[in-house]
Design a protein around this motif. Sequence first.
Motif, PDB file in Angstrom:
ATOM      1  N   PHE A  22    -117.433  11.932 -17.685  1.00  0.00           N
ATOM      2  CA  PHE A  22    -118.184  11.711 -18.964  1.00  0.00           C
ATOM      3  C   PHE A  22    -116.974  12.482 -19.806  1.00  0.00           C
ATOM      4  N   ARG A  23    -116.425  13.286 -19.588  1.00  0.00           N
ATOM      5  CA  ARG A  23    -115.318  13.924 -20.547  1.00  0.00           C
ATOM      6  C   ARG A  23    -114.145  13.097 -20.435  1.00  0.00           C
ATOM      7  N   LEU A  24    -113.885  12.693 -19.475  1.00  0.00           N
ATOM      8  CA  LEU A  24    -112.336  11.560 -19.386  1.00  0.00           C
ATOM      9  C   LEU A  24    -112.592  10.437 -20.137  1.00  0.00           C
ATOM     10  N   THR A  25    -113.975   9.937 -20.209  1.00  0.00           N
ATOM     11  CA  THR A  25    -114.017   8.700 -20.978  1.00  0.00           C
ATOM     12  C   THR A  25    -114.213   8.817 -22.408  1.00  0.00           C
ATOM     13  N   ALA A  26    -114.835  10.009 -22.792  1.00  0.00           N
ATOM     14  CA  ALA A  26    -114.681  10.271 -24.345  1.00  0.00           C
ATOM     15  C   ALA A  26    -113.216  10.646 -24.638  1.00  0.00           C
ATOM     16  N   ARG A  27    -112.515  11.222 -23.856  1.00  0.00           N
ATOM     17  CA  ARG A  27    -111.186  11.548 -24.253  1.00  0.00           C
ATOM     18  C   ARG A  27    -110.353  10.140 -24.171  1.00  0.00           C
ATOM     19  N   GLU A  28    -110.523   9.224 -23.253  1.00  0.00           N
ATOM     20  CA  GLU A  28    -109.752   8.108 -23.366  1.00  0.00           C
ATOM     21  C   GLU A  28    -110.119   7.051 -24.623  1.00  0.00           C
ATOM     22  N   LYS A  29    -111.424   7.372 -24.761  1.00  0.00           N
ATOM     23  CA  LYS A  29    -111.766   6.336 -25.941  1.00  0.00           C
ATOM     24  C   LYS A  29    -111.059   6.738 -27.382  1.00  0.00           C
ATOM     25  N   LEU A  30    -111.215   8.303 -27.360  1.00  0.00           N
ATOM     26  CA  LEU A  30    -110.565   8.867 -28.689  1.00  0.00           C
ATOM     27  C   LEU A  30    -108.908   8.617 -28.676  1.00  0.00           C
ATOM     28  N   ALA A  31    -108.511   8.777 -27.402  1.00  0.00           N
ATOM     29  CA  ALA A  31    -106.797   8.709 -27.157  1.00  0.00           C
ATOM     30  C   ALA A  31    -106.750   7.274 -27.567  1.00  0.00           C
ATOM     31  N   THR A  32    -107.457   6.386 -27.306  1.00  0.00           N
ATOM     32  CA  THR A  32    -107.095   4.861 -27.560  1.00  0.00           C
ATOM     33  C   THR A  32    -107.307   4.689 -28.989  1.00  0.00           C
ATOM     34  N   PHE A  34    -107.431   6.833 -31.539  1.00  0.00           N
ATOM     35  CA  PHE A  34    -106.140   7.639 -32.197  1.00  0.00           C
ATOM     36  C   PHE A  34    -105.276   8.141 -31.232  1.00  0.00           C
ATOM     37  N   PRO A  35    -104.201   7.359 -30.992  1.00  0.00           N
ATOM     38  CA  PRO A  35    -103.041   7.798 -30.186  1.00  0.00           C
ATOM     39  C   PRO A  35    -102.626   9.230 -30.361  1.00  0.00           C
ATOM     40  N   GLU A  36    -102.487   9.827 -31.419  1.00  0.00           N
ATOM     41  CA  GLU A  36    -102.105  11.305 -31.735  1.00  0.00           C
ATOM     42  C   GLU A  36    -102.922  12.263 -31.059  1.00  0.00           C
ATOM     43  N   MET A  37    -104.402  11.959 -30.790  1.00  0.00           N
ATOM     44  CA  MET A  37    -105.323  12.719 -30.217  1.00  0.00           C
ATOM     45  C   MET A  37    -104.924  13.349 -29.090  1.00  0.00           C
ATOM     46  N   ASN A  38    -104.234  12.368 -28.043  1.00  0.00           N
ATOM     47  CA  ASN A  38    -104.024  12.864 -26.586  1.00  0.00           C
ATOM     48  C   ASN A  38    -103.076  13.851 -26.733  1.00  0.00           C
ATOM     49  N   ALA A  39    -101.965  13.877 -27.724  1.00  0.00           N
ATOM     50  CA  ALA A  39    -100.989  14.865 -27.576  1.00  0.00           C
ATOM     51  C   ALA A  39    -101.726  16.183 -28.263  1.00  0.00           C
ATOM     52  N   MET A  40    -102.447  15.949 -29.139  1.00  0.00           N
ATOM     53  CA  MET A  40    -103.221  17.494 -29.635  1.00  0.00           C
ATOM     54  C   MET A  40    -104.010  18.021 -28.329  1.00  0.00           C
ATOM     55  N   ILE A  41    -104.721  17.011 -27.596  1.00  0.00           N
ATOM     56  CA  ILE A  41    -105.562  17.675 -26.564  1.00  0.00           C
ATOM     57  C   ILE A  41    -104.489  18.227 -25.494  1.00  0.00           C
ATOM     58  N   ARG A  53    -107.643  17.594 -37.930  1.00  0.00           N
ATOM     59  CA  ARG A  53    -107.420  16.326 -37.696  1.00  0.00           C
ATOM     60  C   ARG A  53    -108.140  15.733 -36.432  1.00  0.00           C
ATOM     61  N   ALA A  54    -108.362  16.369 -35.590  1.00  0.00           N
ATOM     62  CA  ALA A  54    -109.326  16.212 -34.313  1.00  0.00           C
ATOM     63  C   ALA A  54    -110.730  16.054 -34.897  1.00  0.00           C
ATOM     64  N   GLN A  55    -111.247  16.893 -35.552  1.00  0.00           N
ATOM     65  CA  GLN A  55    -112.383  16.565 -36.220  1.00  0.00           C
ATOM     66  C   GLN A  55    -112.690  15.377 -36.858  1.00  0.00           C
ATOM     67  N   GLN A  56    -111.455  15.014 -37.916  1.00  0.00           N
ATOM     68  CA  GLN A  56    -111.636  13.866 -38.750  1.00  0.00           C
ATOM     69  C   GLN A  56    -111.989  12.682 -37.669  1.00  0.00           C
ATOM     70  N   TYR A  57    -110.939  12.658 -36.663  1.00  0.00           N
ATOM     71  CA  TYR A  57    -110.975  11.632 -35.666  1.00  0.00           C
ATOM     72  C   TYR A  57    -112.370  11.197 -35.108  1.00  0.00           C
TER      73      TYR A  57
END
Length: 106
Positions: A22-32, A34-41, A53-57
């Motif tokens: 579940f966590r990976l799916t949510a992370r992958e969706k957000l990273a797809t 919002f590409p910058e999200m993966n770097a922040m994570i 920025r993450a909250q806004q995404y």
Amino acid sequence: MCALFFLLGLLIPWWWLQDNNFRLTAREKLATAFPEMNAMIMRRFSLPGDVDRAQQYVLQSDGVQQTTYLAQRYCHEAVREISKLRPSPERDALIQLSEIVLTRDK
């Protein structure tokens, strides 16, 4: 009975959950989306402004709406299953708990 466990599971803080899929799916969706999200994570939100920025995404995505919909669906299912139990104060408390879970702010 599964719905009952889900209802009780809503009371457990999200970070206790062990469902990596579940966590990976949510992370992958957000990273797809919002590409910058993966770097922040990956840097664990260590730079100034990362959290904001993450909250806004998250707010820009449909994740909050999907989560709300699923919570409502599972709580209604839990109430339906709990209602099959013999009437008791405990059963009524579980039904009230589902209402609290859906209406709480935090």
